[in-house]
Write an enzyme that holds these catalytic residues in place. Sequence first.
Site, PDB file in Angstrom:
ATOM      1  N   ASP A 132       0.826  -1.217   0.000  1.00 14.68           N
ATOM      2  CA  ASP A 132       0.000   0.000   0.000  1.00 14.68           C
ATOM      3  C   ASP A 132       0.860   1.268   0.000  1.00 14.68           C
ATOM      4  O   ASP A 132       0.361   2.364  -0.248  1.00 14.68           O
ATOM      5  CB  ASP A 132      -0.958   0.008   1.203  1.00 14.68           C
ATOM      6  CG  ASP A 132      -0.256   0.002   2.553  1.00 14.68           C
ATOM      7  OD1 ASP A 132       0.995  -0.106   2.595  1.00 14.68           O
ATOM      8  OD2 ASP A 132      -0.959   0.094   3.590  1.00 14.68           O
ATOM      9  N   TYR A 156      12.110   2.757  -1.238  1.00 13.15           N
ATOM     10  CA  TYR A 156      11.433   1.458  -1.242  1.00 13.15           C
ATOM     11  C   TYR A 156      10.104   1.542  -1.987  1.00 13.15           C
ATOM     12  O   TYR A 156       9.850   0.781  -2.933  1.00 13.15           O
ATOM     13  CB  TYR A 156      11.190   0.960   0.192  1.00 13.15           C
ATOM     14  CG  TYR A 156      10.166  -0.160   0.263  1.00 13.15           C
ATOM     15  CD1 TYR A 156      10.427  -1.415  -0.279  1.00 13.15           C
ATOM     16  CD2 TYR A 156       8.920   0.049   0.863  1.00 13.15           C
ATOM     17  CE1 TYR A 156       9.475  -2.435  -0.233  1.00 13.15           C
ATOM     18  CE2 TYR A 156       7.967  -0.962   0.916  1.00 13.15           C
ATOM     19  CZ  TYR A 156       8.247  -2.204   0.361  1.00 13.15           C
ATOM     20  OH  TYR A 156       7.307  -3.200   0.407  1.00 13.15           O
ATOM     21  N   LYS A 160       8.853  -0.164  -5.553  1.00  8.14           N
ATOM     22  CA  LYS A 160       7.703  -1.068  -5.669  1.00  8.14           C
ATOM     23  C   LYS A 160       6.687  -0.497  -6.676  1.00  8.14           C
ATOM     24  O   LYS A 160       6.108  -1.233  -7.473  1.00  8.14           O
ATOM     25  CB  LYS A 160       7.021  -1.275  -4.302  1.00  8.14           C
ATOM     26  CG  LYS A 160       7.838  -2.078  -3.306  1.00  8.14           C
ATOM     27  CD  LYS A 160       8.101  -3.522  -3.729  1.00  8.14           C
ATOM     28  CE  LYS A 160       6.867  -4.396  -3.698  1.00  8.14           C
ATOM     29  NZ  LYS A 160       7.221  -5.825  -3.936  1.00  8.14           N
TER      30      LYS A 160
HETATM   31  P1  NAD Z   1      11.349 -10.046   3.499  1.00 11.78           P
HETATM   32  O1  NAD Z   1      12.372  -8.957   3.429  1.00 11.78           O
HETATM   33  O2  NAD Z   1      11.056 -10.716   4.776  1.00 11.78           O
HETATM   34  O3  NAD Z   1      11.745 -11.203   2.454  1.00 11.78           O
HETATM   35  C1  NAD Z   1      12.213 -10.928   1.178  1.00 11.78           C
HETATM   36  C2  NAD Z   1      12.758 -12.227   0.573  1.00 11.78           C
HETATM   37  O4  NAD Z   1      13.224 -11.945  -0.745  1.00 11.78           O
HETATM   38  C3  NAD Z   1      13.955 -12.799   1.349  1.00 11.78           C
HETATM   39  O5  NAD Z   1      13.810 -14.201   1.505  1.00 11.78           O
HETATM   40  C4  NAD Z   1      15.142 -12.470   0.464  1.00 11.78           C
HETATM   41  O6  NAD Z   1      16.215 -13.408   0.589  1.00 11.78           O
HETATM   42  C5  NAD Z   1      14.520 -12.494  -0.910  1.00 11.78           C
HETATM   43  N1  NAD Z   1      15.258 -11.653  -1.865  1.00 11.78           N
HETATM   44  C6  NAD Z   1      15.644 -10.368  -1.704  1.00 11.78           C
HETATM   45  N2  NAD Z   1      16.330  -9.947  -2.776  1.00 11.78           N
HETATM   46  C7  NAD Z   1      16.354 -10.990  -3.639  1.00 11.78           C
HETATM   47  C8  NAD Z   1      16.904 -11.162  -4.941  1.00 11.78           C
HETATM   48  N3  NAD Z   1      17.575 -10.173  -5.552  1.00 11.78           N
HETATM   49  N4  NAD Z   1      16.728 -12.345  -5.560  1.00 11.78           N
HETATM   50  C9  NAD Z   1      16.058 -13.360  -4.951  1.00 11.78           C
HETATM   51  N5  NAD Z   1      15.531 -13.253  -3.720  1.00 11.78           N
HETATM   52  C10 NAD Z   1      15.686 -12.072  -3.072  1.00 11.78           C
HETATM   53  O7  NAD Z   1      10.042  -9.403   2.852  1.00 11.78           O
HETATM   54  P2  NAD Z   1       8.515  -9.582   3.256  1.00 11.78           P
HETATM   55  O8  NAD Z   1       8.182  -8.638   4.332  1.00 11.78           O
HETATM   56  O9  NAD Z   1       8.200 -11.001   3.393  1.00 11.78           O
HETATM   57  O10 NAD Z   1       7.823  -9.022   1.916  1.00 11.78           O
HETATM   58  C11 NAD Z   1       7.593  -9.886   0.809  1.00 11.78           C
HETATM   59  C12 NAD Z   1       6.921  -9.075  -0.300  1.00 11.78           C
HETATM   60  O11 NAD Z   1       5.698  -8.541   0.171  1.00 11.78           O
HETATM   61  C13 NAD Z   1       7.761  -7.906  -0.800  1.00 11.78           C
HETATM   62  O12 NAD Z   1       7.585  -7.811  -2.178  1.00 11.78           O
HETATM   63  C14 NAD Z   1       7.144  -6.703  -0.090  1.00 11.78           C
HETATM   64  O13 NAD Z   1       7.315  -5.534  -0.858  1.00 11.78           O
HETATM   65  C15 NAD Z   1       5.683  -7.116  -0.021  1.00 11.78           C
HETATM   66  N6  NAD Z   1       4.900  -6.555   1.104  1.00 11.78           N
HETATM   67  C16 NAD Z   1       5.377  -6.638   2.384  1.00 11.78           C
HETATM   68  C17 NAD Z   1       4.588  -6.150   3.436  1.00 11.78           C
HETATM   69  C18 NAD Z   1       5.041  -6.245   4.881  1.00 11.78           C
HETATM   70  O14 NAD Z   1       4.386  -5.666   5.751  1.00 11.78           O
HETATM   71  N7  NAD Z   1       6.115  -6.945   5.196  1.00 11.78           N
HETATM   72  C19 NAD Z   1       3.342  -5.577   3.179  1.00 11.78           C
HETATM   73  C20 NAD Z   1       2.907  -5.503   1.841  1.00 11.78           C
HETATM   74  C21 NAD Z   1       3.690  -6.004   0.818  1.00 11.78           C
HETATM   75  O1  DAU Z   2       2.519  -0.875   4.465  1.00  4.81           O
HETATM   76  C1  DAU Z   2       3.192  -2.002   3.983  1.00  4.81           C
HETATM   77  C2  DAU Z   2       4.663  -1.895   4.306  1.00  4.81           C
HETATM   78  O2  DAU Z   2       4.783  -2.063   5.709  1.00  4.81           O
HETATM   79  C3  DAU Z   2       5.519  -2.914   3.558  1.00  4.81           C
HETATM   80  O3  DAU Z   2       5.457  -2.661   2.181  1.00  4.81           O
HETATM   81  C4  DAU Z   2       6.976  -2.855   4.030  1.00  4.81           C
HETATM   82  O4  DAU Z   2       7.715  -3.889   3.414  1.00  4.81           O
HETATM   83  C5  DAU Z   2       7.009  -3.011   5.530  1.00  4.81           C
HETATM   84  O5  DAU Z   2       8.340  -2.839   5.978  1.00  4.81           O
HETATM   85  C6  DAU Z   2       6.094  -1.993   6.219  1.00  4.81           C
HETATM   86  O6  DAU Z   2       6.618  -0.659   6.107  1.00  4.81           O
HETATM   87  P1  DAU Z   2       6.608   0.368   7.356  1.00  4.81           P
HETATM   88  O7  DAU Z   2       7.657   1.380   7.112  1.00  4.81           O
HETATM   89  O8  DAU Z   2       5.242   0.825   7.668  1.00  4.81           O
HETATM   90  O9  DAU Z   2       7.043  -0.688   8.510  1.00  4.81           O
HETATM   91  P2  DAU Z   2       8.034  -0.576   9.746  1.00  4.81           P
HETATM   92  O10 DAU Z   2       7.817  -1.784  10.582  1.00  4.81           O
HETATM   93  O11 DAU Z   2       9.429  -0.244   9.323  1.00  4.81           O
HETATM   94  O12 DAU Z   2       7.479   0.679  10.537  1.00  4.81           O
HETATM   95  C7  DAU Z   2       6.151   0.719  11.044  1.00  4.81           C
HETATM   96  C8  DAU Z   2       5.960   2.068  11.705  1.00  4.81           C
HETATM   97  O13 DAU Z   2       6.797   2.121  12.891  1.00  4.81           O
HETATM   98  C9  DAU Z   2       6.398   3.245  10.859  1.00  4.81           C
HETATM   99  O14 DAU Z   2       5.531   4.336  11.091  1.00  4.81           O
HETATM  100  C10 DAU Z   2       7.803   3.580  11.359  1.00  4.81           C
HETATM  101  C11 DAU Z   2       7.721   3.205  12.832  1.00  4.81           C
HETATM  102  N1  DAU Z   2       9.008   2.733  13.420  1.00  4.81           N
HETATM  103  C12 DAU Z   2       9.672   1.723  12.799  1.00  4.81           C
HETATM  104  C13 DAU Z   2      10.875   1.247  13.311  1.00  4.81           C
HETATM  105  C14 DAU Z   2      11.617   0.152  12.608  1.00  4.81           C
HETATM  106  C15 DAU Z   2       9.499   3.298  14.598  1.00  4.81           C
HETATM  107  O15 DAU Z   2       8.873   4.204  15.178  1.00  4.81           O
HETATM  108  N2  DAU Z   2      10.687   2.849  15.100  1.00  4.81           N
HETATM  109  C16 DAU Z   2      11.409   1.862  14.498  1.00  4.81           C
HETATM  110  O16 DAU Z   2      12.504   1.513  14.999  1.00  4.81           O
END
Ligand code: NAD
Ligand code: DAU
Length: 351
Positions: A132, A156, A160
């Site tokens: 999002d 980032y 995306k």
């Molecule tokens: P993560 O960072 O936990 O995992 C990413 C994985 O991708 C890892 O296993 C890493 O080894 C692999 N990777 C990274 N670079 C690579 C490359 N060049 N080639 C092959 N593999 C590679 O990420 P996540 O939080 O599980 O997110 C997964 C997907 O979901 C991402 O595309 C992210 O943008 C999306 N997403 C994440 C969130 C969230 O809250 N975490 C929310 C919405 C969407």
């Molecule tokens: O919204 C989806 C996204 O959520 C995904 O696409 C990303 O991969 C995922 O990392 C996440 O992004 P955020 O930046 O929202 O997540 P994060 O956990 O880094 O931070 C959540 C909130 O907490 C944000 O407002 C920043 C704050 N934060 C984060 C960290 C790491 C802090 O206040 N202190 C911290 O140390």
Amino acid sequence: MKNILLTGGAGFIGSHVVRRFVKQYPSYQIINLDALTYAGNLENLSDIDQAPNYFFEKINILDTASLQSVFRKYAITDIIHLAAESHVDRSILSPMDFIYTNIVGTVNLLEAARNAWKGNWEDHLFYHISTDEVYGTLGDTGLFTEDTAYSPNSPYSASKASSDHLVRAYGETYGLHYIISNCSNNYGPNQFPEKLIPLFIHNILNEKKLPLYGKGENTRDWLYVLDHAIAIDMLFHSGKIKQTFNIGGFNEWKNADLVSLLCRLMDKKLNRPEGSAEKLIEFVKDRPGHDLRYAIDATKINKDLGWEPSVTFEEGLSETIDWYLQNEAWLKNVTSGEYQKYYEQQYQNRH
Ligand code: NAD
Ligand code: DAU
């Protein structure tokens, strides 16, 4: 018969999606392709890695020759693309890794699919997992819908957003059958302790400071990772082709409120006096370009497929904490070595 190439399957969300598909669909072959960066961890899959329909390939999506050979080796029919650099703070420290993996890597996969599928688009699906964050930030009111204009604010989210545009462009230009889903913040077991919830769980366990950015007023919409995996399963099987779907938790929390709840739960679970964890909170310098608020309107996926979150936040958060408490060895493994360097670089001079 489906041979699904699932990228990023050793990461947080990917490992839950791999597990779900391996277990639910024994007739599919699930090929997990992952470079095993700092965020990828095969321990996440140790319970299913002997399943006969599971295969692992350690490959970087920037390596075009190896991608093509995987398509040939397994006769890949479909792709679920999760591999990405995923942490906003790291994208501020080193944007180029995000440009390469998230943009160039996605195009490499699109090209590998185009070469292998040779215009037989009806038989194949390219499902791109996005975020999002591509929509930028909301003010105090309103929700992101599928029609909200893209306005990414971090390297980032811009990377995306670019990858989403490229997937869509392959649909328009070449006819690729694709689906894109844009999901809100996930939480749950196996999340790397750089993201807010697992980082703060780890720091509370170790009685380290909890660095809350700015005034802790930023708001996120939290979804339990297993509910995201279910949504991905439903969209993969029944989502309308060439469309985008928003996925969210209907679950907005200001960071400061979420952290207070987490602190209370952790004190209880660790049998520490009430207020112990809360004392560790430290307000630190804000994240540059910090989006104020994310909130998803998930009406479309609900109307089209009947999907809705099944786990309440209180249940999900409690289960998540329990998982980290029961898996201290996992936490220790991933926080040794490289992690310490990142932590210093990210949090030094923020006071
Ligand atoms: P993560 O960072 O936990 O995992 C990413 C994985 O991708 C890892 O296993 C890493 O080894 C692999 N990777 C990274 N670079 C690579 C490359 N060049 N080639 C092959 N593999 C590679 O990420 P996540 O939080 O599980 O997110 C997964 C997907 O979901 C991402 O595309 C992210 O943008 C999306 N997403 C994440 C969130 C969230 O809250 N975490 C929310 C919405 C969407
Ligand atoms: O919204 C989806 C996204 O959520 C995904 O696409 C990303 O991969 C995922 O990392 C996440 O992004 P955020 O930046 O929202 O997540 P994060 O956990 O880094 O931070 C959540 C909130 O907490 C944000 O407002 C920043 C704050 N934060 C984060 C960290 C790491 C802090 O206040 N202190 C911290 O140390």
